[in-house]
Design a protein around this motif. Sequence first.
Motif, PDB file in Angstrom:
ATOM      1  N   PHE A   1       0.077 -16.335  -4.616  1.00 29.86           N
ATOM      2  CA  PHE A   1       1.071 -17.378  -4.397  1.00 29.86           C
ATOM      3  C   PHE A   1       2.322 -16.785  -3.767  1.00 29.86           C
ATOM      4  O   PHE A   1       2.640 -15.614  -3.949  1.00 29.86           O
ATOM      5  CB  PHE A   1       1.491 -18.016  -5.736  1.00 29.86           C
TER       6      PHE A   1
ATOM      7  N   TYR B   1       6.425 -18.024  -3.725  1.00 25.94           N
ATOM      8  CA  TYR B   1       7.458 -18.948  -4.179  1.00 25.94           C
ATOM      9  C   TYR B   1       8.768 -18.547  -3.517  1.00 25.94           C
ATOM     10  O   TYR B   1       8.993 -17.383  -3.189  1.00 25.94           O
ATOM     11  CB  TYR B   1       7.630 -18.887  -5.698  1.00 25.94           C
TER      12      TYR B   1
ATOM     13  N   GLN C   1      13.148 -19.042  -3.733  1.00 31.04           N
ATOM     14  CA  GLN C   1      14.291 -19.430  -4.574  1.00 31.04           C
ATOM     15  C   GLN C   1      15.533 -19.499  -3.697  1.00 31.04           C
ATOM     16  O   GLN C   1      16.061 -18.460  -3.282  1.00 31.04           O
ATOM     17  CB  GLN C   1      14.469 -18.423  -5.710  1.00 31.04           C
TER      18      GLN C   1
ATOM     19  N   SER D   1      15.890 -24.022  -8.240  1.00 29.54           N
ATOM     20  CA  SER D   1      14.776 -23.455  -8.994  1.00 29.54           C
ATOM     21  C   SER D   1      13.741 -22.875  -8.022  1.00 29.54           C
ATOM     22  O   SER D   1      13.760 -23.152  -6.828  1.00 29.54           O
ATOM     23  CB  SER D   1      14.125 -24.530  -9.865  1.00 29.54           C
ATOM     24  N   LEU D   2      12.856 -22.073  -8.555  1.00 28.52           N
ATOM     25  CA  LEU D   2      11.754 -21.529  -7.771  1.00 28.52           C
ATOM     26  C   LEU D   2      10.893 -22.668  -7.253  1.00 28.52           C
ATOM     27  O   LEU D   2      10.542 -23.589  -7.986  1.00 28.52           O
ATOM     28  CB  LEU D   2      10.880 -20.627  -8.642  1.00 28.52           C
TER      29      LEU D   2
ATOM     30  N   LYS E   1      15.510 -16.057  -1.485  1.00 27.56           N
ATOM     31  CA  LYS E   1      14.755 -14.988  -2.124  1.00 27.56           C
ATOM     32  C   LYS E   1      13.301 -15.444  -2.232  1.00 27.56           C
ATOM     33  O   LYS E   1      13.019 -16.553  -2.688  1.00 27.56           O
ATOM     34  CB  LYS E   1      15.297 -14.700  -3.519  1.00 27.56           C
TER      35      LYS E   1
ATOM     36  N   PHE F   1       9.340 -14.684  -3.514  1.00 30.03           N
ATOM     37  CA  PHE F   1       8.560 -13.981  -4.522  1.00 30.03           C
ATOM     38  C   PHE F   1       7.067 -14.182  -4.280  1.00 30.03           C
ATOM     39  O   PHE F   1       6.602 -15.307  -4.115  1.00 30.03           O
ATOM     40  CB  PHE F   1       8.890 -14.483  -5.932  1.00 30.03           C
TER      41      PHE F   1
ATOM     42  N   GLU G   1      -2.251 -14.432  -9.771  1.00 26.00           N
ATOM     43  CA  GLU G   1      -2.821 -15.003 -10.986  1.00 26.00           C
ATOM     44  C   GLU G   1      -4.255 -14.551 -11.100  1.00 26.00           C
ATOM     45  O   GLU G   1      -5.002 -14.605 -10.124  1.00 26.00           O
ATOM     46  CB  GLU G   1      -2.759 -16.526 -10.948  1.00 26.00           C
TER      47      GLU G   1
ATOM     48  N   LEU H   1       1.080 -15.692 -14.370  1.00 31.25           N
ATOM     49  CA  LEU H   1       1.397 -15.118 -13.070  1.00 31.25           C
ATOM     50  C   LEU H   1       2.087 -13.773 -13.250  1.00 31.25           C
ATOM     51  O   LEU H   1       2.878 -13.592 -14.161  1.00 31.25           O
ATOM     52  CB  LEU H   1       2.331 -16.033 -12.291  1.00 31.25           C
TER      53      LEU H   1
ATOM     54  N   PHE I   1       4.594 -11.487 -11.052  1.00 32.17           N
ATOM     55  CA  PHE I   1       5.473 -11.611  -9.894  1.00 32.17           C
ATOM     56  C   PHE I   1       5.866 -10.251  -9.344  1.00 32.17           C
ATOM     57  O   PHE I   1       6.000  -9.271 -10.087  1.00 32.17           O
ATOM     58  CB  PHE I   1       6.761 -12.341 -10.278  1.00 32.17           C
TER      59      PHE I   1
ATOM     60  N   LYS J   1       9.050  -8.212  -7.275  1.00 33.61           N
ATOM     61  CA  LYS J   1      10.490  -8.227  -7.527  1.00 33.61           C
ATOM     62  C   LYS J   1      11.263  -9.056  -6.506  1.00 33.61           C
ATOM     63  O   LYS J   1      12.469  -9.230  -6.631  1.00 33.61           O
ATOM     64  CB  LYS J   1      11.043  -6.804  -7.562  1.00 33.61           C
TER      65      LYS J   1
END
Lengths: 113, 117
Positions: free
Chosen positions: B34, B36, B38, B43-44, B88, B90, B94, B105, B107, B109
């Motif tokens: 995945f 994501y 931010q 929120s993410l 940002k 990420f 999973e 998950l 993640f 950094k």
Amino acid sequence: NSKVIQTPRYLVKGQGQKAKMRCIPEKGHPVVFWYQQNKNNEFKFLINFQNQEVLQQIDMTEKRFSAECPSNSPCSLEIQSSEAGDSALYLCASSGTGAERLFFGHGTKLSVL
Amino acid sequence: AQSVDQPDAHVTLSEGASLELRCSYSYSAAPYLFWYVQYPGQSLQFLLKYITGDTVVKGTKGFEAEFRKSNSSFNLKKSPAHWSDSAKYFCALEGPLNTEGADRLTFGKGTQLIIQP
């Protein structure tokens, strides 16, 4: 806008105090996660639930941390005796079952003084 | 143990350039991957995921990612980049589903992306 609602946005506690935060997952999502994101952007999985039952949790969670996800009530994460190292952003996320995307809340930023 | 590495903590590009954010993973079985994002104060948000099948997956906001099993990578791409892509990012992994539901998950950094106008 996130449909996962976390309260409060900010929480300030002294060492040894209880800290409690809440999360309302997105409607219809049976799975709820709690993650801790520290200032170095490292995510630590804490616990997850499916239909109010705990699926997985880490050892740390089993000691000072407690969490629940009752039906028809917000989920909650509580730290019984806060420590300085607990200062972090606590993220709640919900999803359907399977390899589904997570929907995250804005998080609760905990500062332990 | 599974892990995700995002080797670039910061990436700065000019608007209109092509962006590629690197992500590598370590996992003994077939991963679900995945990305994501931010944005400041938000929120993410989910961008895209790879489960199986076509190794190039397209996501929201014009992003795509390529899964390369040969070098365990899942790099995020977009061309051209826009200043609003500054955020940002990420990468996350999973494990395969357990029979009880969604797995956790792992993640990376994150990579802070700055797009200069």
